[in-house]
Design an enzyme around this catalytic site. Structure first.
Site, PDB file in Angstrom:
ATOM      1  N   LYS A   1       0.799  -1.165   0.124  1.00 59.11           N
ATOM      2  CA  LYS A   1      -0.050  -0.116   0.160  1.00 59.11           C
ATOM      3  C   LYS A   1       0.707   1.107   0.122  1.00 59.11           C
ATOM      4  O   LYS A   1       0.408   2.347  -0.099  1.00 59.11           O
ATOM      5  CB  LYS A   1      -0.803  -0.028   1.332  1.00 59.11           C
ATOM      6  CG  LYS A   1      -1.748  -1.101   1.523  1.00 59.11           C
ATOM      7  CD  LYS A   1      -2.714  -1.443   0.381  1.00 59.11           C
ATOM      8  CE  LYS A   1      -3.372  -2.746   0.634  1.00 59.11           C
ATOM      9  NZ  LYS A   1      -2.912  -3.948  -0.055  1.00 59.11           N
ATOM     10  N   SER A   2       2.001   1.098   0.027  1.00 57.49           N
ATOM     11  CA  SER A   2       2.973   2.385   0.254  1.00 57.49           C
ATOM     12  C   SER A   2       2.998   3.196  -0.923  1.00 57.49           C
ATOM     13  O   SER A   2       3.055   4.559  -0.662  1.00 57.49           O
ATOM     14  CB  SER A   2       4.619   1.939   0.378  1.00 57.49           C
ATOM     15  OG  SER A   2       4.518   1.356   1.872  1.00 57.49           O
TER      16      SER A   2
ATOM     17  N   LYS B   1      14.585  -5.749   5.749  1.00 56.44           N
ATOM     18  CA  LYS B   1      14.721  -4.918   6.752  1.00 56.44           C
ATOM     19  C   LYS B   1      16.100  -4.920   7.529  1.00 56.44           C
ATOM     20  O   LYS B   1      16.641  -3.993   7.815  1.00 56.44           O
ATOM     21  CB  LYS B   1      13.639  -5.011   7.871  1.00 56.44           C
ATOM     22  CG  LYS B   1      12.402  -4.273   7.261  1.00 56.44           C
ATOM     23  CD  LYS B   1      11.318  -4.072   8.223  1.00 56.44           C
ATOM     24  CE  LYS B   1       9.879  -3.691   7.869  1.00 56.44           C
ATOM     25  NZ  LYS B   1       8.913  -3.468   8.826  1.00 56.44           N
TER      26      LYS B   1
ATOM     27  N   ASP C   1       8.680   2.426  12.329  1.00 57.80           N
ATOM     28  CA  ASP C   1       7.676   1.513  12.713  1.00 57.80           C
ATOM     29  C   ASP C   1       6.923   2.004  13.922  1.00 57.80           C
ATOM     30  O   ASP C   1       5.783   1.940  14.301  1.00 57.80           O
ATOM     31  CB  ASP C   1       8.068   0.060  12.775  1.00 57.80           C
ATOM     32  CG  ASP C   1       7.928  -0.429  11.271  1.00 57.80           C
ATOM     33  OD1 ASP C   1       7.405   0.008  10.247  1.00 57.80           O
ATOM     34  OD2 ASP C   1       8.387  -1.315  11.070  1.00 57.80           O
TER      35      ASP C   1
ATOM     36  N   ALA D   1       7.646 -11.361  19.456  1.00 59.46           N
ATOM     37  CA  ALA D   1       9.258 -11.015  19.614  1.00 59.46           C
ATOM     38  C   ALA D   1       9.907 -10.887  18.594  1.00 59.46           C
ATOM     39  O   ALA D   1      11.112 -11.127  18.239  1.00 59.46           O
ATOM     40  CB  ALA D   1       9.943 -11.599  20.796  1.00 59.46           C
ATOM     41  N   GLY D   2       9.358 -10.631  17.182  1.00 58.01           N
ATOM     42  CA  GLY D   2       9.913 -10.661  15.897  1.00 58.01           C
ATOM     43  C   GLY D   2      10.220  -9.352  15.678  1.00 58.01           C
ATOM     44  O   GLY D   2      10.569  -8.346  16.587  1.00 58.01           O
TER      45      GLY D   2
ATOM     46  N   TYR E   1      -3.489  -5.270   9.592  1.00 55.81           N
ATOM     47  CA  TYR E   1      -4.509  -4.680   9.335  1.00 55.81           C
ATOM     48  C   TYR E   1      -5.268  -5.166   7.779  1.00 55.81           C
ATOM     49  O   TYR E   1      -4.890  -5.794   7.138  1.00 55.81           O
ATOM     50  CB  TYR E   1      -4.079  -3.102   8.940  1.00 55.81           C
ATOM     51  CG  TYR E   1      -2.973  -3.163   7.813  1.00 55.81           C
ATOM     52  CD1 TYR E   1      -1.580  -3.262   8.270  1.00 55.81           C
ATOM     53  CD2 TYR E   1      -3.384  -3.141   6.358  1.00 55.81           C
ATOM     54  CE1 TYR E   1      -0.582  -3.273   7.176  1.00 55.81           C
ATOM     55  CE2 TYR E   1      -2.336  -3.219   5.596  1.00 55.81           C
ATOM     56  CZ  TYR E   1      -0.795  -3.178   6.018  1.00 55.81           C
ATOM     57  OH  TYR E   1       0.114  -3.295   4.997  1.00 55.81           O
TER      58      TYR E   1
END
Ligand code: NDP
Length: 283
Positions: A16-17, A66, A102, A128-129, A214
């Site tokens: 969606k960015s 990331k 984030d 915890a990711g 979401y």
């Protein structure tokens, strides 16, 4: 030449960015383009180098790159350093700057959009990711009364608690049965339509249950609602982390409310959100 920006991921077609940043650029009158780039799984750094050579000014980075973006940056913001992951890159004469927006996105959605102050609150972070790790620092900056990290693999929660300190408690899901003011689901369980094994006693009418996922109702949100909690999904976090990246690149803060509303009502120009089979899966 118009300034170029992009999001790199694999897969990326569902992102969606581009919709969000095109809406921000229109709203603020910024001359820029924003595209989605599918980087090969073994070719992230090369893809970024090609984009920079072609005039790229900045980029967002999503799954699974990331950590590679963190390694690629020659300068890092403190919050990216803490998170160990980068979701925003800026390119200039000094090289590649890496940031992680984030956590700021989550905090902005909670505090500004949902009117859920964090100071003095008891917070449970499930998971915890990468997503959990990215939000711990910004949540602690808001001075909660307590932060508990619960994870299926307890050792991963313990690693994060040791890394961030501040008296964070780490545990598994068993034995957690006192109410929290805020329960954030940062597990990937919702992606698989699953519910983390949470006690109903975590939730009261004063609890906000927030799922980072979401675009659809999730078993976590339905469970929390059934036990009296207010609920919110992660769409606001998605738009707010994008706004923070946009501010880093352009020095202008977009108004996020109409963009969140536009995404919810599927009325932003571009691809149809409702038609996308991967709707709501990832940033
Ligand atoms: P990771 O793969 O890095 O971490 C996954 C985490 O979920 C681990 O803690 C894992 O536990 C846990 N987990 C996975 N399946 C289950 C299950 N069935 N029950 C309980 N725990 C489970 O994923 P990310 O951290 O990158 O993403 C997590 C979520 O956050 C995703 O839904 C993603 O879409 C969302 N997200 C949303 C953003 C937004 O802007 N709204 C931004 C970034 C992420 P274990 O350690 O035991 O394997």
């Amino acid at each position: 030449m118009t300034d170029r920006y992009a999001v790199f991921g694999h897969p990326i077609a569902h992102s969606k960015s581009p919709l969000i940043h095109v809406a921000f650029a229109r709203q603020t009158g910024q001359a820029m383009t924003y595209e989605a780039i599918l980087a090969p799984l073994d070719g992230f750094a090369d893809s970024v180098a090609q984009f920079i050579a072609a005039g790229g000014r900045g980029a967002n980075v999503t799954v699974p790159f990331k950590e590679q973006a963190f390694a690629l940056a020659n300068r890092l913001s403190p919050r990216a350093e803490h998170a160990g992951a980068v979701n925003t890159l800026a390119f200039d004469a000094d090289g590649i700057f890496g940031d992680n927006t984030d956590g700021a996105g989550l905090v902005a959605d909670l505090v500004r959009n949902l009117n859920c102050g964090i100071a003095g609150k008891r917070i449970l972070l499930a998971g915890a990711g990468g997503a959990a790790r990215g939000v711990i620092g910004p949540l602690l900056d808001q001075h909660p009364a307590a932060l508990v990290i619960a994870n299926r693999t307890v050792s991963r929660a313990q690693e994060l608690a040791e890394l961030f300190g501040h008296g964070i408690r780490a545990c598994g899901f068993d034995g957690l049965d006192t109410p929290f003011d805020l329960v954030v689901n940062a597990t990937a369980a919702s992606l698989a339509g699953e519910l983390p094994p949470l006690s109903p006693r975590l939730f009261t009418a004063d609890t906000l249950a927030y799922d980072m996922m979401y675009g659809r109702d999730t078993p976590f949100l339905a469970f929390a609602r059934a036990h009296g909690a207010a609920t919110a999904d992660g769409l606001g976090m998605l738009v707010e982390q994008a706004a923070e990246a946009f501010y880093l690149w352009r020095g202008v803060r977009p108004d996020t409310a109409p963009v969140i509303a536009g995404l919810r009502q599927d009325r932003l120009e571009g691809e149809s959100l409702a038609a996308s089979p991967l709707r709501g899966l990832r940033t």
